[in-house]
Write a protein that holds these residues in place. Sequence first.
Motif, mmCIF file in Angstrom:
data_model
loop_
_atom_site.group_PDB
_atom_site.id
_atom_site.type_symbol
_atom_site.label_atom_id
_atom_site.label_comp_id
_atom_site.label_asym_id
_atom_site.label_seq_id
_atom_site.Cartn_x
_atom_site.Cartn_y
_atom_site.Cartn_z
ATOM 1 N N PRO A 12 0.838 -1.195 0.000
ATOM 2 C CA PRO A 12 0.000 0.000 0.000
ATOM 3 C C PRO A 12 0.878 1.253 0.000
ATOM 4 O O PRO A 12 1.977 1.230 0.569
ATOM 5 C CB PRO A 12 -0.757 -0.088 1.324
ATOM 6 C CG PRO A 12 -0.748 -1.532 1.669
ATOM 7 C CD PRO A 12 0.511 -2.099 1.114
ATOM 8 N N ASN A 13 0.403 2.286 -0.654
ATOM 9 C CA ASN A 13 1.047 3.608 -0.632
ATOM 10 C C ASN A 13 2.433 3.691 -1.268
ATOM 11 O O ASN A 13 3.176 4.612 -0.973
ATOM 12 C CB ASN A 13 1.149 4.139 0.814
ATOM 13 C CG ASN A 13 -0.195 4.096 1.494
ATOM 14 O OD1 ASN A 13 -1.210 4.364 0.857
ATOM 15 N ND2 ASN A 13 -0.227 3.721 2.755
ATOM 16 N N VAL A 14 2.792 2.732 -2.102
ATOM 17 C CA VAL A 14 4.078 2.888 -2.801
ATOM 18 C C VAL A 14 3.846 3.550 -4.159
ATOM 19 O O VAL A 14 4.788 3.873 -4.872
ATOM 20 C CB VAL A 14 4.812 1.544 -3.007
ATOM 21 C CG1 VAL A 14 5.261 0.963 -1.689
ATOM 22 C CG2 VAL A 14 3.958 0.564 -3.786
ATOM 23 N N GLY A 15 2.571 3.707 -4.534
ATOM 24 C CA GLY A 15 2.286 4.400 -5.796
ATOM 25 C C GLY A 15 1.779 3.497 -6.906
ATOM 26 O O GLY A 15 1.951 3.819 -8.076
ATOM 27 N N LYS A 16 1.149 2.364 -6.553
ATOM 28 C CA LYS A 16 0.615 1.475 -7.601
ATOM 29 C C LYS A 16 -0.375 2.199 -8.503
ATOM 30 O O LYS A 16 -0.268 2.175 -9.719
ATOM 31 C CB LYS A 16 -0.121 0.276 -6.987
ATOM 32 C CG LYS A 16 0.759 -0.766 -6.355
ATOM 33 C CD LYS A 16 0.008 -2.065 -6.142
ATOM 34 C CE LYS A 16 -1.108 -1.963 -5.130
ATOM 35 N NZ LYS A 16 -0.650 -1.813 -3.744
ATOM 36 N N SER A 17 -1.338 2.873 -7.862
ATOM 37 C CA SER A 17 -2.377 3.519 -8.671
ATOM 38 C C SER A 17 -1.816 4.691 -9.465
ATOM 39 O O SER A 17 -2.215 4.922 -10.597
ATOM 40 C CB SER A 17 -3.520 3.996 -7.795
ATOM 41 O OG SER A 17 -4.059 2.882 -7.126
ATOM 42 N N THR A 18 -0.866 5.410 -8.850
ATOM 43 C CA THR A 18 -0.256 6.531 -9.573
ATOM 44 C C THR A 18 0.446 6.016 -10.824
ATOM 45 O O THR A 18 0.348 6.597 -11.901
ATOM 46 C CB THR A 18 0.769 7.259 -8.673
ATOM 47 O OG1 THR A 18 0.192 7.415 -7.379
ATOM 48 C CG2 THR A 18 1.139 8.608 -9.234
ATOM 49 N N LEU A 19 1.148 4.897 -10.677
ATOM 50 C CA LEU A 19 1.841 4.324 -11.834
ATOM 51 C C LEU A 19 0.826 3.836 -12.867
ATOM 52 O O LEU A 19 0.951 4.102 -14.062
ATOM 53 C CB LEU A 19 2.744 3.159 -11.399
ATOM 54 C CG LEU A 19 3.454 2.434 -12.554
ATOM 55 C CD1 LEU A 19 4.373 3.385 -13.318
ATOM 56 C CD2 LEU A 19 4.250 1.230 -12.062
ATOM 57 N N PHE A 20 -0.210 3.157 -12.372
ATOM 58 C CA PHE A 20 -1.254 2.659 -13.274
ATOM 59 C C PHE A 20 -1.841 3.824 -14.075
ATOM 60 O O PHE A 20 -1.968 3.772 -15.291
ATOM 61 C CB PHE A 20 -2.348 1.969 -12.460
ATOM 62 C CG PHE A 20 -3.479 1.433 -13.297
ATOM 63 C CD1 PHE A 20 -3.368 0.197 -13.914
ATOM 64 C CD2 PHE A 20 -4.651 2.166 -13.484
ATOM 65 C CE1 PHE A 20 -4.406 -0.316 -14.696
ATOM 66 C CE2 PHE A 20 -5.691 1.669 -14.250
ATOM 67 C CZ PHE A 20 -5.566 0.432 -14.859
ATOM 68 N N ASN A 21 -2.158 4.912 -13.369
ATOM 69 C CA ASN A 21 -2.762 6.053 -14.054
ATOM 70 C C ASN A 21 -1.787 6.748 -14.994
ATOM 71 O O ASN A 21 -2.180 7.258 -16.030
ATOM 72 C CB ASN A 21 -3.338 7.043 -13.049
ATOM 73 C CG ASN A 21 -4.535 6.443 -12.330
ATOM 74 O OD1 ASN A 21 -5.213 5.582 -12.881
ATOM 75 N ND2 ASN A 21 -4.782 6.866 -11.109
ATOM 76 N N ALA A 22 -0.510 6.760 -14.598
ATOM 77 C CA ALA A 22 0.486 7.377 -15.477
ATOM 78 C C ALA A 22 0.563 6.594 -16.780
ATOM 79 O O ALA A 22 0.657 7.158 -17.869
ATOM 80 C CB ALA A 22 1.851 7.394 -14.795
ATOM 81 N N LEU A 23 0.513 5.255 -16.657
ATOM 82 C CA LEU A 23 0.588 4.427 -17.865
ATOM 83 C C LEU A 23 -0.743 4.434 -18.599
ATOM 84 O O LEU A 23 -0.807 4.449 -19.815
ATOM 85 C CB LEU A 23 0.961 2.989 -17.492
ATOM 86 C CG LEU A 23 2.316 2.811 -16.822
ATOM 87 C CD1 LEU A 23 2.518 1.361 -16.423
ATOM 88 C CD2 LEU A 23 3.442 3.238 -17.746
ATOM 89 N N ALA A 24 -1.834 4.414 -17.830
ATOM 90 C CA ALA A 24 -3.147 4.260 -18.453
ATOM 91 C C ALA A 24 -3.739 5.603 -18.826
ATOM 92 O O ALA A 24 -4.733 5.666 -19.522
ATOM 93 C CB ALA A 24 -4.093 3.543 -17.502
ATOM 94 N N GLY A 25 -3.127 6.693 -18.336
ATOM 95 C CA GLY A 25 -3.748 7.981 -18.560
ATOM 96 C C GLY A 25 -3.323 8.565 -19.866
ATOM 97 O O GLY A 25 -4.029 8.542 -20.861
ATOM 98 N N GLU A 26 -2.085 9.057 -19.902
ATOM 99 C CA GLU A 26 -1.690 9.898 -21.011
ATOM 100 C C GLU A 26 -1.310 9.093 -22.223
ATOM 101 O O GLU A 26 -1.662 9.417 -23.332
ATOM 102 C CB GLU A 26 -0.493 10.729 -20.590
ATOM 103 C CG GLU A 26 -0.849 11.604 -19.433
ATOM 104 C CD GLU A 26 0.062 12.813 -19.338
ATOM 105 O OE1 GLU A 26 -0.358 13.779 -18.731
ATOM 106 O OE2 GLU A 26 1.175 12.776 -19.892
ATOM 107 N N THR A 91 8.266 -0.604 -5.575
ATOM 108 C CA THR A 91 8.708 -0.355 -4.191
ATOM 109 C C THR A 91 8.902 1.162 -4.037
ATOM 110 O O THR A 91 8.787 1.903 -5.002
ATOM 111 C CB THR A 91 10.040 -1.067 -3.900
ATOM 112 O OG1 THR A 91 10.992 -0.633 -4.898
ATOM 113 C CG2 THR A 91 9.893 -2.575 -3.989
ATOM 114 N N ASP A 92 9.237 1.585 -2.811
ATOM 115 C CA ASP A 92 9.286 3.018 -2.520
ATOM 116 C C ASP A 92 10.668 3.387 -1.989
ATOM 117 O O ASP A 92 11.079 2.921 -0.931
ATOM 118 C CB ASP A 92 8.199 3.316 -1.472
ATOM 119 C CG ASP A 92 8.154 4.779 -1.066
ATOM 120 O OD1 ASP A 92 9.120 5.511 -1.321
ATOM 121 O OD2 ASP A 92 7.138 5.183 -0.474
ATOM 122 N N VAL A 93 11.386 4.249 -2.725
ATOM 123 C CA VAL A 93 12.760 4.588 -2.359
ATOM 124 C C VAL A 93 12.809 5.313 -1.009
ATOM 125 O O VAL A 93 13.770 5.196 -0.261
ATOM 126 C CB VAL A 93 13.432 5.446 -3.465
ATOM 127 C CG1 VAL A 93 12.913 6.879 -3.440
ATOM 128 C CG2 VAL A 93 14.955 5.412 -3.346
#
Length: 440
Positions: A12-26, A91-93
């Motif tokens: 949780p909170n490592v940015g899965k959805s952010t990455l998904f949206n970055a790939l699936a968005g633009e 993962t989260d740096v």
Amino acid sequence: MSKPIVAIVGRPNVGKSTLFNALAGEMISIVKDTPGVTRDRIYADVEWLNHNFTLIDTGGIEPDSRDIILSQMREQAQIAIDTADVIIFITDVRQGLVDSDTKVADMLRRSHKPVILAVNKVDNFDKFMPDVYEFYNLGIGDPQPISASSRLGIGDLLDRVVEHFDGLELEEEEDERPRIAVVGKPNVGKSSLVNKLTGNNRVIVSNIAGTTRDAIDTEITWNGKEYVFIDTAGLRRKKKIKEEIERYSIIRTVTAVERANVVVVMIDATEGITEQDAKIAGIAHENGKGVIIAVNKWDAIEKNDKTIYQFTAKIRDVLAYMPYAEIMFISAQTGQRLPKLFDMIDTVLENQSMRVGTGVLNEIMTEAVALQQPPSDKGKRLKLYYITQVAVKPPTFVIFVNDKELMHFSYTRYIENKIRESFGFKGTPLRFIIRERKES
């Protein structure tokens, strides 16, 4: 050829959805929502360097206590291992390497699936690189530094993902046998159907929703012809929250539909058609697959001479966006009408691959235009110049017009209906691409 499947796994909170949206968005054209289909953004179609793939976010409910997080992550990793061709482990740096990362990495490593390790929240490569190197300790290859929120390193990540596709594409192409996905809600009788067709209990079936093992491919020979049935049945654990079961069954459905030529959507006659059924059918529709709606447990229904008509009307109403779908009433338990299922599968397979000559198509179009004048806007009238079929599975047509904006959805639907009046195309969606051509 089915598209490769790429799954994102991580705490949780490592940015899965952010990455998904970055790939699936633009970078991605999300299929426009089909009327009547609500889309959970669990999956998206992505294109990168001429590769198309389906991206899946395995996320889900995010619990608070540590031990639950680990068991949830294992569950997600297992889903990814079962269904994906390539796995992105994120993962989260800033949090650094955590115990649960190590445990999930062990699972992923043992799966022998290609895993790409993404280290997220690296907004400044110079500053964070020493921390990124720490992730080599996971033993799953080179960490790829990214920042999903600032979209840094995403291209390099995708380059590494698509490198793994070449081997996959060859495997499936050699297998010419038709692939049939059996999809539907938990407990609708998917495994019972496959069992009845094989005549043996190779798939373990029991009455508890969500007890079947993973998707199993079953080879079935009928009248000397071989078919591969993909059964999307359920999940390992029974103590699941409803949304989660739904999410996972949607993921399973997406992956099975991707691989199939024809999709059999099973509906429970005793429950009637539900919103979840509409969602599942919508996945097949959006993927351009042949569709058969099989209403199961028909033997359990009190019937009079109107029952079938009422039931059919209700299905047509809920699935108004797919009037082409074939509907049949079966019983997986008694075997009622199952031989007819194969005839229908064969018909739909034929229609998915049917080609219509350009001359005939243009005759149909000319006649259609004469019968119903194309729409106009501000004094400018739509003109249709030419139509030709450019692909099969599903049959895809290009129509050249003077102005794309004037070609409304309803007029395209009208042309589609005229083509169907002549050629049927039962059980398969038709795709239309509208291209502009300047008036000569």
